[in-house]
Design a protein around this motif. Structure first.
Motif, short mmCIF file in Angstrom:
data_model
loop_
_atom_site.label_atom_id
_atom_site.label_comp_id
_atom_site.label_asym_id
_atom_site.label_seq_id
_atom_site.Cartn_x
_atom_site.Cartn_y
_atom_site.Cartn_z
N SER A 192 7.26 35.58 -16.54
CA SER A 192 6.83 34.22 -16.82
C SER A 192 5.32 34.05 -16.70
O SER A 192 4.83 32.93 -16.76
N HIS B 53 6.84 22.89 -22.48
CA HIS B 53 7.72 23.92 -21.91
C HIS B 53 8.72 24.41 -22.96
O HIS B 53 9.03 25.59 -23.04
N GLU B 54 9.22 23.46 -23.75
CA GLU B 54 10.25 23.82 -24.74
C GLU B 54 9.67 24.72 -25.83
O GLU B 54 10.31 25.67 -26.28
N ALA C 155 9.26 28.20 -24.44
CA ALA C 155 10.54 28.90 -24.33
C ALA C 155 10.99 29.42 -25.70
O ALA C 155 11.49 30.54 -25.81
N GLN D 111 20.13 22.45 -13.26
CA GLN D 111 18.87 22.13 -13.95
C GLN D 111 17.66 22.46 -13.07
O GLN D 111 16.61 21.85 -13.21
N GLY E 39 8.11 23.53 -13.45
CA GLY E 39 8.58 22.63 -14.51
C GLY E 39 7.79 21.34 -14.61
O GLY E 39 8.14 20.46 -15.40
N ASP F 214 13.74 34.22 -14.15
CA ASP F 214 14.38 33.47 -15.24
C ASP F 214 15.86 33.79 -15.28
O ASP F 214 16.25 34.96 -15.23
N TYR G 249 14.38 24.25 -11.91
CA TYR G 249 13.28 24.98 -12.56
C TYR G 249 12.22 25.34 -11.53
O TYR G 249 12.05 24.65 -10.53
N ARG H 220 18.68 27.81 -13.40
CA ARG H 220 20.05 27.30 -13.33
C ARG H 220 20.41 27.25 -11.84
O ARG H 220 19.51 27.11 -11.01
N ARG I 169 7.30 27.75 -17.31
CA ARG I 169 8.47 27.20 -16.65
C ARG I 169 9.60 28.23 -16.62
O ARG I 169 9.85 28.93 -17.61
N GLN I 170 10.22 28.34 -15.48
CA GLN I 170 11.38 29.24 -15.35
C GLN I 170 12.61 28.41 -15.04
O GLN I 170 12.64 27.67 -14.07
N TRP I 171 13.62 28.57 -15.88
CA TRP I 171 14.89 27.89 -15.67
C TRP I 171 15.76 28.82 -14.84
O TRP I 171 16.11 29.90 -15.31
#
Lengths: 296, 306
Positions: free
Chosen positions: A44, A62-63, A66, A150, A155, A96, A152, A169, A165-167
């Motif tokens: 990341s 961020h989107e 990604a 959700q 984020g 991630d 992150y 989960r 940003r690292q998602w």
């Protein structure tokens, strides 16, 4: 051609420790914990992303970042301007989760992004107090974080972090994703196995990657990256990955079952309820019921 | 057409470019920016990346979902806005990334740096995105040091001495920096409608080229680095300057290593190169400015306070 191998883990699960073990292979003296290239190859990392795309990721949402990452990871895996860490392998750390872009591409580029992954797992009941200490939060907030689909890192939208940003989960979904994907071969390393016998666990991981190492070298690396040695170095010169905002050590305890004296029964039950199936799958049997029985 | 001055070059653009210093549009300009139909790919590219292709004096780059740009010979920037993209979102990529590549094509030395005027010279703050260049320049602006450039910095050599070309741009700051530095009153438009990053009007800007007097490479003070200003040895100083090229990959791909080697040597010879390690914390900003002012007095850039 340099191979890329992900060192994937949920945060506070032993990723840094494992990288320090790798960094101590082939050495006569313990590696300086502040002198190994720990951040150079973080999946990341913003700097590598920007260097590859030639425009600043800080000007993307961020989107948008990604959506671009599969392409960037594929290009970085092809690049030949970064040295290998060991035996023609470039290790890259990632927190991630294994996710897909809206277009259906694996975020980390699938097979084009890496050849294999080492997944380091740790009992979530030990992750909770470690995460709480690292971020200066309560265990209850840390338990919420592990259970939040959700969750992150980096984020925020009002500032620029050094990492994309690292998602993550939640803890269970993180591991379900990495263990369930079919693109990369994955070798599972348990933190508890590292604590019990780091040399053998390291040798097994390297064997999975097809790297032959002298057992004596692994044993020496395990000594050089022993928790006592890491703690000693951190006390003496600090550690650049230690928390910024509050003065706590990065290398704190390291024992696999320190959580038993830290978490109360209600907290244990929350963790064990949130993650029952994945804990069972990874070999972490529930303790809350046992403790309640003993107390009663 | 809109007219601008960037790094000493005249620019004519068919799109307004926020953040740049506006001039009257001229009939002949050093650089022309215009919307155009662009090829999907370049013929026989000699180098490619995940978002770009280089073929001779042509450079094609895509910011997916926003804009594609074709940069030719350091003179033309043709762009094509992505379907559905907001035209107002495009300008920041033309004036930043696009210009950085154009300047590389013109064999100009470009550093990833922000700069302020101190006395009669320009002082640079280098570092990758997120190092705090713009924030420090904005804080220094409020302390009375006019803005010279933000984010990238064109260097020219005159009689073998480095000079900084002004861009007199606005600051570009994230919302938390604007709040941390209490600059809300001078906040202008967002750099992109989808980002909480804004143009911020500088208190003062310097519009003339200035001799480069000092370079500070920004570091976060985390172990083993301790807070403060240090002077690296000459070899390390030259390396630090080269590492802070605006786009190191372009230095390699455009075969400009020698150009940057000579520029770095010149900067090291005639200016001070230092590292500045500090906590990334707005509360520490006054202290950092204090270190810098004491340092500037010590190396003769500022009169010592009586």
């Amino acid at each position: 051609m340099t191979r890329t191998v992900w060192l994937a883990s949920y945060p506070k699960s032993g990723n840094t420790w494992f990288r320090l073990l790798l960094a101590n292979l082939g050495r006569d003296t313990p590696a300086d914990i502040n002198a190994i290239p720990l951040h150079a190859t973080m999946a990341s990392g913003r700097h590598r992303f920007d260097a590859a795309t030639l425009f600043p990721s800080g000007l993307l949402t961020h989107e948008e970042c990604a959506r671009l990452r599969p392409r960037v990871h594929a290009a970085l895996a092809e690049a030949d301007d970064e040295p290998a860490d060991l035996a023609g392998i470039r290790f890259a750390k990632t927190h991630d989760a294994w996710t897909y872009t809206p277009g259906g591409a694996p975020l980390l580029g699938g097979r084009a992004g890496a050849d294999a992954a080492i997944l380091i797992v740790r009992d979530p009941r030990a992750v909770v107090p470690s995460l709480a200490s690292h971020f200066g939060i309560t265990s209850d907030v840390a338990i919420d974080f592990l259970g939040n689909p959700q969750a992150y890192f980096c984020g925020e939208r009002d500032r620029q972090q050094p990492q994309l940003r690292q998602w993550l989960r939640g803890w269970s979904e993180f591991h379900r994703g990495w263990l369930g994907q079919r693109e990369l071969p994955v070798h599972l390393v348990r933190y508890e196995a590292l604590a019990a016998d780091a040399a053998t666990t390291l040798a097994e991981a390297l064997a999975f990657l097809g790297v032959a190492v002298d057992p004596a070298d692994c044993a020496r690396a395990a000594r050089f990256a022993d928790f006592g040695e890491l703690r000693r170095q951190e006390r003496k010169g600090g550690f650049r990955e230690a928390p910024r905002r509050h003065a706590v050590a990065f290398f704190r305890d390291g024992t696999p079952d320190g959580w038993r004296t830290v978490l109360d029964t209600v907290q244990l039950r929350r963790i064990e309820t949130d993650h029952a199936a994945m804990m069972e799958r990874l070999g972490y049997p529930p303790a809350a019921l046992e403790r309640k029985r003993l107390a009663g | 057409m809109y007219g601008y001055c960037v790094s000493g070059l005249s620019v004519a653009s068919d799109l307004p470019l926020a953040g740049l210093i506006a001039t009257a549009a001229r009939r002949t300009s050093d650089i022309v920016i215009a919307a155009a139909a662009l090829p999907d790919a370049l013929d026989a590219p000699e180098a490619t990346g995940p978002t770009w292709q280089l073929a001779g004096d042509r450079f094609l780059i895509e910011v997916p979902g926003v804009v594609r740009m074709l940069l030719t010979g350091g003179r033309r920037l043709d762009y094509s806005i992505a379907p559905g993209a907001n035209a107002e979102d495009v300008a920041i990529f033309l004036s930043g990334t696009g210009f950085g590549i154009l300047l590389h094509q013109r064999q100009r030395v470009v550093l990833h740096a922000s700069a302020v005027r101190v006395g009669t010279g320009a002082v640079l703050f280098c570092g990758p995105s997120g190092a705090g260049k713009s924030t420090l320049a904005a804080a220094l602006g409020d302390a009375g040091y006019p803005l010279v450039t933000d984010d990238f910095c064109g260097i020219t050599l005159r009689d073998e001495r480095p000079w900084v070309e002004p861009d007199a741009r606005q600051h570009k700051l994230w919302r938390n920096a604007i709040e941390g530095l209490s600059l809300g009153e001078r906040r202008d438009a967002a750099v992109r409608s989808s980002l909480e990053k804004y143009y911020v009007e500088p208190r003062a800007a310097s519009l003339v080229p200035l001799p480069l007097t000092a370079v500070y490479v920004l570091r976060e003070a985390r172990p083993p680095l301790t807070p403060g200003i240090d002077r690296p040895n000459i070899a390390d100083a030259a390396l630090l300057v080269r590492q802070n090229a605006y786009r190191p990959a372009l230095v390699v791909r455009m075969r400009q290593r020698q150009l940057y080697f000579e520029a770095a040597a010149s900067i090291v010879r005639s200016s001070g190169v230092f590292t500045l390690a500090r906590r990334l914390d707005f509360a520490a900003m006054d202290e950092v400015i204090g270190w810098l002012e004491a340092h500037w007095a010590g190396i003769g850039l500022l009169e010592r306070a009586a």
